[in-house]
Design a protein around this motif. Structure first.
Motif, PDB file in Angstrom:
ATOM      1  N   ASP A 103      79.691  38.492  45.036  1.00  0.00           N
ATOM      2  CA  ASP A 103      78.679  37.461  45.287  1.00  0.00           C
ATOM      3  C   ASP A 103      77.832  37.714  46.526  1.00  0.00           C
ATOM      4  O   ASP A 103      77.090  36.826  46.948  1.00  0.00           O
ATOM      5  N   PHE A 104      77.902  38.909  47.092  1.00  0.00           N
ATOM      6  CA  PHE A 104      76.939  39.276  48.127  1.00  0.00           C
ATOM      7  C   PHE A 104      75.785  39.963  47.419  1.00  0.00           C
ATOM      8  O   PHE A 104      75.934  41.054  46.869  1.00  0.00           O
ATOM      9  N   ASP A 105      74.636  39.324  47.414  1.00  0.00           N
ATOM     10  CA  ASP A 105      73.476  39.842  46.698  1.00  0.00           C
ATOM     11  C   ASP A 105      72.643  40.742  47.590  1.00  0.00           C
ATOM     12  O   ASP A 105      72.387  40.420  48.757  1.00  0.00           O
ATOM     13  N   GLY A 106      72.182  41.864  47.050  1.00  0.00           N
ATOM     14  CA  GLY A 106      71.355  42.785  47.802  1.00  0.00           C
ATOM     15  C   GLY A 106      72.186  43.761  48.617  1.00  0.00           C
ATOM     16  O   GLY A 106      73.357  44.005  48.333  1.00  0.00           O
ATOM     17  N   LYS A 107      71.565  44.310  49.660  1.00  0.00           N
ATOM     18  CA  LYS A 107      72.234  45.274  50.525  1.00  0.00           C
ATOM     19  C   LYS A 107      72.444  44.684  51.909  1.00  0.00           C
ATOM     20  O   LYS A 107      71.790  43.717  52.300  1.00  0.00           O
ATOM     21  N   CYS A 108      73.352  45.291  52.656  1.00  0.00           N
ATOM     22  CA  CYS A 108      73.641  44.840  54.020  1.00  0.00           C
ATOM     23  C   CYS A 108      72.923  45.741  55.017  1.00  0.00           C
ATOM     24  O   CYS A 108      73.122  46.968  55.018  1.00  0.00           O
ATOM     25  N   TYR A 109      72.093  45.137  55.851  1.00  0.00           N
ATOM     26  CA  TYR A 109      71.413  45.878  56.905  1.00  0.00           C
ATOM     27  C   TYR A 109      72.441  46.320  57.942  1.00  0.00           C
ATOM     28  O   TYR A 109      73.298  45.540  58.362  1.00  0.00           O
ATOM     29  N   VAL A 110      72.367  47.585  58.362  1.00  0.00           N
ATOM     30  CA  VAL A 110      73.259  48.109  59.390  1.00  0.00           C
ATOM     31  C   VAL A 110      72.427  48.767  60.484  1.00  0.00           C
ATOM     32  O   VAL A 110      71.302  49.219  60.246  1.00  0.00           O
ATOM     33  N   PHE A 111      72.997  48.822  61.687  1.00  0.00           N
ATOM     34  CA  PHE A 111      72.239  49.269  62.852  1.00  0.00           C
ATOM     35  C   PHE A 111      72.472  50.745  63.152  1.00  0.00           C
ATOM     36  O   PHE A 111      72.856  51.132  64.256  1.00  0.00           O
ATOM     37  N   ASP A 112      72.250  51.580  62.133  1.00  0.00           N
ATOM     38  CA  ASP A 112      72.308  53.022  62.322  1.00  0.00           C
ATOM     39  C   ASP A 112      71.317  53.655  61.356  1.00  0.00           C
ATOM     40  O   ASP A 112      70.560  52.957  60.681  1.00  0.00           O
ATOM     41  N   ASN A 113      71.319  54.965  61.275  1.00  0.00           N
ATOM     42  CA  ASN A 113      70.298  55.658  60.485  1.00  0.00           C
ATOM     43  C   ASN A 113      70.407  55.424  58.985  1.00  0.00           C
ATOM     44  O   ASN A 113      69.479  55.765  58.242  1.00  0.00           O
ATOM     45  N   ARG A 114      71.497  54.827  58.527  1.00  0.00           N
ATOM     46  CA  ARG A 114      71.597  54.513  57.096  1.00  0.00           C
ATOM     47  C   ARG A 114      70.702  53.328  56.731  1.00  0.00           C
ATOM     48  O   ARG A 114      70.331  53.161  55.588  1.00  0.00           O
ATOM     49  N   VAL A 115      70.406  52.476  57.685  1.00  0.00           N
ATOM     50  CA  VAL A 115      69.543  51.293  57.566  1.00  0.00           C
ATOM     51  C   VAL A 115      70.181  50.198  56.713  1.00  0.00           C
ATOM     52  O   VAL A 115      70.281  49.041  57.128  1.00  0.00           O
ATOM     53  N   ALA A 116      70.604  50.531  55.501  1.00  0.00           N
ATOM     54  CA  ALA A 116      71.209  49.531  54.618  1.00  0.00           C
ATOM     55  C   ALA A 116      72.294  50.183  53.780  1.00  0.00           C
ATOM     56  O   ALA A 116      72.189  51.355  53.410  1.00  0.00           O
ATOM     57  N   VAL A 117      73.344  49.416  53.476  1.00  0.00           N
ATOM     58  CA  VAL A 117      74.450  49.947  52.683  1.00  0.00           C
ATOM     59  C   VAL A 117      74.776  48.979  51.548  1.00  0.00           C
ATOM     60  O   VAL A 117      74.554  47.774  51.637  1.00  0.00           O
ATOM     61  N   ASP A 118      75.313  49.536  50.462  1.00  0.00           N
ATOM     62  CA  ASP A 118      75.793  48.720  49.358  1.00  0.00           C
ATOM     63  C   ASP A 118      77.111  48.064  49.753  1.00  0.00           C
ATOM     64  O   ASP A 118      77.955  48.680  50.408  1.00  0.00           O
ATOM     65  N   VAL A 119      77.295  46.830  49.343  1.00  0.00           N
ATOM     66  CA  VAL A 119      78.503  46.071  49.661  1.00  0.00           C
ATOM     67  C   VAL A 119      79.219  45.618  48.391  1.00  0.00           C
ATOM     68  O   VAL A 119      80.432  45.712  48.280  1.00  0.00           O
ATOM     69  N   ASN A 120      78.446  45.133  47.429  1.00  0.00           N
ATOM     70  CA  ASN A 120      78.998  44.473  46.245  1.00  0.00           C
ATOM     71  C   ASN A 120      79.308  45.478  45.142  1.00  0.00           C
ATOM     72  O   ASN A 120      78.415  46.096  44.572  1.00  0.00           O
ATOM     73  N   ARG A 121      80.592  45.612  44.829  1.00  0.00           N
ATOM     74  CA  ARG A 121      81.020  46.479  43.733  1.00  0.00           C
ATOM     75  C   ARG A 121      81.455  45.667  42.508  1.00  0.00           C
ATOM     76  O   ARG A 121      81.941  46.232  41.541  1.00  0.00           O
ATOM     77  N   VAL A 122      81.290  44.359  42.576  1.00  0.00           N
ATOM     78  CA  VAL A 122      81.761  43.470  41.508  1.00  0.00           C
ATOM     79  C   VAL A 122      80.617  42.953  40.652  1.00  0.00           C
ATOM     80  O   VAL A 122      80.599  43.126  39.427  1.00  0.00           O
TER      81      VAL A 122
END
Length: 314
Positions: A214-233
């Motif tokens: 139920d986490f929609d979208g991506k999670c912003y992170v403070f490194d060069n990846r910028v955003a990461v996937d969180v939801n595998r469900v």
């Protein structure tokens, strides 16, 4: 070679932050770590990358300090360093909040494990509150979460008025790794809210231990990846291209460095706009060349990490 990214914080008393900073910088140099670490009298907050072996050694060294016995590391795999440089800095707070008087190690909202958070978040007597900035929650957030239209976490006290309508409910706060929730939930308690909770370890830990449900979208992170996937469900995209408004999870920096806005932009519009968020930015004389990634890391061919220590000492 396998690499890892470590995300962590701990509210704990550091009597001499400047001395601790120097010693901690040397530890990171010895382990070839890169990232951003904030040291303050109230504790430690950081995100670093390094080889798996060096990250294990770093975690052991930090945990060996009794002051950080309660610290928990969020560990993610990476293809290489997610930072180009190492910065270890002394600041007044480990997260800029305008709430320096609060001491989360003494009083804060009740911690919920990812499993407990998942079990509670959809109940009728519960309100889930995102305490992150607007560019973060526009990219990804929990389904049905209340957002507070903040450019920066220091705006949080001014937004609490919006939450007073929920004083009779359980307030569940969340952020990326947990550090903002410690002070956000402590401030809510100070303001008279009685049932205040926080997602322990934040979105990152929830993704690791609860599949990110139920986490929609991506999670912003403070490194060069910028955003990461969180939801595998049950993942879905909620951000939209800033140009065509079609769904897009592709987050880039505007090619105009004087704008530098974080924005979602699909590949097609990226090609047309050459990485700019608007016609004005596309025509700006300082606009950077667009290579299709929308990332503009600073050149670090001559980076010498020990210079950070020398420059700090002046």
């Amino acid at each position: 070679m396998d690499y890892q990214v470590l995300l962590y914080y701990c509210y704990a008393s550091i009597e001499d932050p400047a001395q601790f900073r120097d010693e901690h910088h040397q530890l990171c140099l010895a382990l070839d770590l890169r990232g951003r670490i904030i040291v303050a009298a109230e504790g430690l907050n950081g995100t670093v990358s390094g080889t798996a072996a060096h990250c294990v050694a770093y975690m052991a060294a930090v945990k060996a300090d009794p002051r950080f016995g309660a610290l928990e590391f969020k560990v993610d795999a990476a293809a290489g360093h997610t930072f180009q440089k190492l910065h270890v800095r002394v600041k007044p707070e480990i997260v800029h909040s305008s709430l320096a008087h609060l001491k989360p190690q003494e009083k804060t909202g009740q911690h919920l494990s990812p499993q407990e958070f998942r079990a509670l978040k959809d109940r009728g007597d519960v309100v889930v509150v995102d305490v992150r900035s607007d560019y973060e929650y526009n990219l990804g957030r929990f389904r049905n979460a209340v957002t507070l239209d903040m450019e920066n976490f220091r705006d949080f006290p001014a937004r609490v008025e919006q939450l007073k309508q929920f004083k009779d409910k359980k307030i569940l706060t969340y952020c990326t790794g947990g550090v903002k929730c410690e002070k956000a939930s402590a401030y809510l308690l100070e303001q008279g809210f009685e049932n205040v909770y926080q997602l322990h370890g934040g979105i990152i830990k929830y993704g690791i231990e609860a599949g990110g449900e139920d986490f929609d979208g991506k999670c912003y992170v403070f490194d060069n990846r910028v955003a990461v996937d969180v939801n595998r469900v049950n993942p879905r995209v909620i951000s939209r291209c800033c140009v065509c408004r079609e769904p897009s999870a592709r987050l880039i920096d505007c090619a105009n460095p004087q704008c530098n806005a974080y924005m979602a932009q699909c590949e097609s519009c990226g090609d047309v706009m050459q990485g700019a968020c608007s016609e004005a930015c596309a025509a700006h004389p300082a606009k950077r060349p667009y290579d299709g990634t929308g990332a503009y890391p600073k050149a670090s061919n001559h980076y010498q990490p020990a210079q950070g220590l020398a420059s700090y000492k002046g």
